[in-house]
Design a protein around this motif. Structure first.
Motif, PDB file in Angstrom:
ATOM      1  N   GLU A 161      -1.195 -28.040 114.789  1.00 57.39           N
ATOM      2  CA  GLU A 161      -1.163 -26.693 115.369  1.00 57.39           C
ATOM      3  C   GLU A 161      -1.632 -25.662 114.355  1.00 57.39           C
ATOM      4  OE1 GLU A 161       2.574 -25.705 117.075  1.00 57.39           O
ATOM      5  OE2 GLU A 161       2.507 -27.283 118.596  1.00 57.39           O
ATOM      6  N   ARG A 162      -1.203 -25.807 113.119  1.00 64.69           N
ATOM      7  CA  ARG A 162      -1.630 -24.874 112.072  1.00 64.69           C
ATOM      8  C   ARG A 162      -3.129 -25.017 111.811  1.00 64.69           C
ATOM      9  NH1 ARG A 162       1.269 -22.139 108.116  1.00 64.69           N
ATOM     10  NH2 ARG A 162       0.040 -21.491 106.302  1.00 64.69           N
ATOM     11  N   ILE A 163      -3.619 -26.244 111.811  1.00 70.59           N
ATOM     12  CA  ILE A 163      -5.047 -26.490 111.598  1.00 70.59           C
ATOM     13  C   ILE A 163      -5.860 -25.873 112.729  1.00 70.59           C
ATOM     14  CG2 ILE A 163      -6.806 -28.306 111.502  1.00 70.59           C
ATOM     15  CD1 ILE A 163      -4.554 -30.060 110.172  1.00 70.59           C
ATOM     16  N   ASP A 164      -5.420 -26.077 113.975  1.00 72.07           N
ATOM     17  CA  ASP A 164      -6.118 -25.493 115.128  1.00 72.07           C
ATOM     18  C   ASP A 164      -6.135 -23.972 115.049  1.00 72.07           C
ATOM     19  OD1 ASP A 164      -6.565 -28.016 116.129  1.00 72.07           O
ATOM     20  OD2 ASP A 164      -4.941 -27.940 117.598  1.00 72.07           O
ATOM     21  N   ALA A 165      -4.999 -23.394 114.682  1.00 69.37           N
ATOM     22  CA  ALA A 165      -4.899 -21.929 114.614  1.00 69.37           C
ATOM     23  C   ALA A 165      -5.836 -21.374 113.557  1.00 69.37           C
ATOM     24  CB  ALA A 165      -3.456 -21.524 114.320  1.00 69.37           C
ATOM     25  N   TRP A 166      -5.925 -22.053 112.420  1.00 70.97           N
ATOM     26  CA  TRP A 166      -6.815 -21.578 111.356  1.00 70.97           C
ATOM     27  C   TRP A 166      -8.272 -21.672 111.794  1.00 70.97           C
ATOM     28  CZ3 TRP A 166      -9.926 -24.070 107.279  1.00 70.97           C
ATOM     29  CH2 TRP A 166     -10.235 -23.206 106.214  1.00 70.97           C
ATOM     30  N   ALA A 167      -8.632 -22.771 112.449  1.00 66.50           N
ATOM     31  CA  ALA A 167     -10.004 -22.927 112.931  1.00 66.50           C
ATOM     32  C   ALA A 167     -10.340 -21.863 113.968  1.00 66.50           C
ATOM     33  CB  ALA A 167     -10.202 -24.326 113.510  1.00 66.50           C
ATOM     34  N   LYS A 168      -9.388 -21.523 114.823  1.00 68.72           N
ATOM     35  CA  LYS A 168      -9.618 -20.480 115.822  1.00 68.72           C
ATOM     36  C   LYS A 168      -9.839 -19.128 115.154  1.00 68.72           C
ATOM     37  CE  LYS A 168      -7.104 -22.580 119.685  1.00 68.72           C
ATOM     38  NZ  LYS A 168      -5.925 -22.482 120.585  1.00 68.72           N
ATOM     39  N   GLN A 169      -9.116 -18.871 114.072  1.00 75.34           N
ATOM     40  CA  GLN A 169      -9.311 -17.618 113.340  1.00 75.34           C
ATOM     41  C   GLN A 169     -10.728 -17.545 112.777  1.00 75.34           C
ATOM     42  OE1 GLN A 169      -6.303 -17.276 110.319  1.00 75.34           O
ATOM     43  NE2 GLN A 169      -4.628 -17.071 111.783  1.00 75.34           N
ATOM     44  N   ILE A 170     -11.207 -18.662 112.257  1.00 77.82           N
ATOM     45  CA  ILE A 170     -12.575 -18.706 111.736  1.00 77.82           C
ATOM     46  C   ILE A 170     -13.564 -18.421 112.859  1.00 77.82           C
ATOM     47  CG2 ILE A 170     -14.360 -20.230 110.769  1.00 77.82           C
ATOM     48  CD1 ILE A 170     -12.129 -21.646 109.227  1.00 77.82           C
ATOM     49  N   ALA A 171     -13.373 -19.074 113.997  1.00 76.74           N
ATOM     50  CA  ALA A 171     -14.271 -18.863 115.138  1.00 76.74           C
ATOM     51  C   ALA A 171     -14.257 -17.409 115.577  1.00 76.74           C
ATOM     52  CB  ALA A 171     -13.865 -19.776 116.292  1.00 76.74           C
ATOM     53  N   GLN A 172     -13.091 -16.802 115.624  1.00 72.20           N
ATOM     54  CA  GLN A 172     -12.992 -15.404 116.034  1.00 72.20           C
ATOM     55  C   GLN A 172     -13.720 -14.487 115.071  1.00 72.20           C
ATOM     56  OE1 GLN A 172      -8.763 -14.845 116.344  1.00 72.20           O
ATOM     57  NE2 GLN A 172      -8.598 -16.014 118.252  1.00 72.20           N
ATOM     58  N   GLN A 173     -13.585 -14.761 113.781  1.00 68.82           N
ATOM     59  CA  GLN A 173     -14.281 -13.931 112.793  1.00 68.82           C
ATOM     60  C   GLN A 173     -15.796 -14.073 112.919  1.00 68.82           C
ATOM     61  OE1 GLN A 173     -12.756 -13.878 108.697  1.00 68.82           O
ATOM     62  NE2 GLN A 173     -10.927 -14.945 109.432  1.00 68.82           N
ATOM     63  N   LEU A 174     -16.254 -15.280 113.173  1.00 67.89           N
ATOM     64  CA  LEU A 174     -17.689 -15.503 113.284  1.00 67.89           C
ATOM     65  C   LEU A 174     -18.267 -14.929 114.561  1.00 67.89           C
ATOM     66  CD1 LEU A 174     -17.953 -19.165 111.917  1.00 67.89           C
ATOM     67  CD2 LEU A 174     -18.720 -17.063 110.790  1.00 67.89           C
ATOM     68  N   THR A 175     -17.570 -15.084 115.663  1.00 68.07           N
ATOM     69  CA  THR A 175     -18.091 -14.599 116.942  1.00 68.07           C
ATOM     70  C   THR A 175     -17.940 -13.097 117.098  1.00 68.07           C
ATOM     71  OG1 THR A 175     -15.980 -15.137 118.009  1.00 68.07           O
ATOM     72  CG2 THR A 175     -17.718 -16.796 118.116  1.00 68.07           C
ATOM     73  N   SER A 176     -17.048 -12.490 116.325  1.00 72.78           N
ATOM     74  CA  SER A 176     -16.878 -11.045 116.424  1.00 72.78           C
ATOM     75  C   SER A 176     -17.905 -10.293 115.602  1.00 72.78           C
ATOM     76  CB  SER A 176     -15.472 -10.637 115.968  1.00 72.78           C
ATOM     77  OG  SER A 176     -15.290 -10.917 114.593  1.00 72.78           O
ATOM     78  N   ARG A 177     -18.550 -11.013 114.664  1.00 74.21           N
ATOM     79  CA  ARG A 177     -19.602 -10.405 113.863  1.00 74.21           C
ATOM     80  C   ARG A 177     -20.880 -10.334 114.667  1.00 74.21           C
ATOM     81  NH1 ARG A 177     -21.304 -13.519 109.845  1.00 74.21           N
ATOM     82  NH2 ARG A 177     -21.811 -11.830 108.414  1.00 74.21           N
ATOM     83  N   SER A 178     -21.774  -9.443 114.252  1.00 76.03           N
ATOM     84  CA  SER A 178     -23.082  -9.378 114.892  1.00 76.03           C
ATOM     85  C   SER A 178     -23.852 -10.636 114.555  1.00 76.03           C
ATOM     86  CB  SER A 178     -23.856  -8.146 114.404  1.00 76.03           C
ATOM     87  OG  SER A 178     -24.010  -8.187 112.995  1.00 76.03           O
ATOM     88  N   ASP A 179     -24.933 -10.921 115.262  1.00 75.90           N
ATOM     89  CA  ASP A 179     -25.714 -12.122 115.005  1.00 75.90           C
ATOM     90  C   ASP A 179     -26.103 -12.192 113.536  1.00 75.90           C
ATOM     91  OD1 ASP A 179     -25.663 -12.967 117.622  1.00 75.90           O
ATOM     92  OD2 ASP A 179     -27.483 -11.847 118.141  1.00 75.90           O
ATOM     93  N   PRO A 180     -25.992 -13.349 112.913  1.00 80.54           N
ATOM     94  CA  PRO A 180     -26.336 -13.473 111.496  1.00 80.54           C
ATOM     95  C   PRO A 180     -27.820 -13.237 111.274  1.00 80.54           C
ATOM     96  CG  PRO A 180     -26.058 -15.638 112.491  1.00 80.54           C
ATOM     97  CD  PRO A 180     -25.626 -14.628 113.512  1.00 80.54           C
ATOM     98  N   PRO A 181     -28.175 -12.705 110.092  1.00 84.40           N
ATOM     99  CA  PRO A 181     -29.595 -12.466 109.808  1.00 84.40           C
ATOM    100  C   PRO A 181     -30.366 -13.771 109.764  1.00 84.40           C
ATOM    101  CG  PRO A 181     -28.264 -12.277 107.815  1.00 84.40           C
ATOM    102  CD  PRO A 181     -27.306 -12.389 108.960  1.00 84.40           C
ATOM    103  N   ALA A 182     -31.622 -13.683 110.170  1.00 85.06           N
ATOM    104  CA  ALA A 182     -32.468 -14.884 110.118  1.00 85.06           C
ATOM    105  C   ALA A 182     -32.698 -15.276 108.672  1.00 85.06           C
ATOM    106  CB  ALA A 182     -33.797 -14.582 110.797  1.00 85.06           C
ATOM    107  N   ARG A 183     -32.898 -16.565 108.450  1.00 84.29           N
ATOM    108  CA  ARG A 183     -33.166 -17.057 107.108  1.00 84.29           C
ATOM    109  C   ARG A 183     -34.511 -17.766 107.089  1.00 84.29           C
ATOM    110  NH1 ARG A 183     -28.629 -16.610 104.147  1.00 84.29           N
ATOM    111  NH2 ARG A 183     -26.682 -16.321 105.299  1.00 84.29           N
ATOM    112  N   THR A 184     -35.173 -17.687 105.973  1.00 86.29           N
ATOM    113  CA  THR A 184     -36.450 -18.374 105.833  1.00 86.29           C
ATOM    114  C   THR A 184     -36.170 -19.850 105.600  1.00 86.29           C
ATOM    115  OG1 THR A 184     -36.492 -18.015 103.445  1.00 86.29           O
ATOM    116  CG2 THR A 184     -37.469 -16.303 104.836  1.00 86.29           C
TER     117      THR A 184
END
Length: 201
Positions: A161-184
């Motif tokens: 449960e703790r592992i799932d919760a931490w992974a969900k926090q990561i997903a929320q942080q990533l999806t709440s950010r604007s699209d990542p800049p393109a990389r070469t």
């Protein structure tokens, strides 16, 4: 967004945590791969990295530390999270009243915090099967110590449960950010004619 969950494991418990993190990230709508650090050579296709390793005697596995340092330039350009697994047993505090997870924080995390500027870190309880053959001199010596049975209780103590919760926090942080800049192709950030980062799409 593509996420790499890279791990270093000795007996498989950390690999299981990495796999669980990937499954949660995928459920949250992200593309995620789980790969041993020994098999990762390039990071260009990934926008974020979760890096984990087992910890023994207060130290992260060398494979995890070496990976972090070898790819430090690329990792510093991406959102990064670190985790370790190691504490055993069901007690959350030790005899002195110290949090077991805080006490088990790998010593390498202090240095890596400066090198990689991770968005977060976590220490998870691990698993121990005494029937598994010890790997390395340190583990063999530790198992022969009189206090080993008390210090290394057998069982699977991973808190899913703790592992799932931490992974969900990561997903929320990533999806709440604007699209990542393109990389070469070499992993560097693409810039527009005015010098500002170009959008990915």
């Amino acid at each position: 967004m593509n996420v790499l969950v890279a791990y270093a494991t000795r007996h498989g418990a950390t690999a299981g945590i990495a796999q669980r993190i990937v499954e949660t990230l995928r459920r949250e709508g992200l593309h995620a791969d789980v790969v041993s650090v020994a098999e990762v050579t390039r990071l260009e296709r990934y926008d974020a990295v979760v890096l984990g390793g087992a910890a023994y005697m207060f130290h992260w596995l060398k494979d995890a530390t070496s990976f972090a340092k070898r790819h430090r330039a690329e990792l510093a350009q991406r959102p990064v999270w670190l985790f370790s697994s190691g504490p055993l047993g069901s007690d959350l505090v030790d005899e002195a009243g110290h949090d077991m997870r805080d006490a088990a924080r790998p010593k390498e995390f202090a240095e890596l915090a400066g090198l990689l500027r991770p968005r977060g870190e976590e220490v998870f309880f691990g698993a121990y099967d005494p029937a598994q053959k010890p790997i390395g001199l340190g583990e063999r010596v530790t198992r022969m110590m009189p206090a080993a049975k008390h210090a290394m209780p057998a069982g699977d103590f991973r808190d899913w449960e703790r592992i799932d919760a931490w992974a969900k926090q990561i997903a929320q942080q990533l999806t709440s950010r604007s699209d990542p800049p393109a990389r070469t192709q070499d992993g560097s950030q693409s810039l527009g004619s005015d010098g500002s980062p170009k959008d990915r799409y």
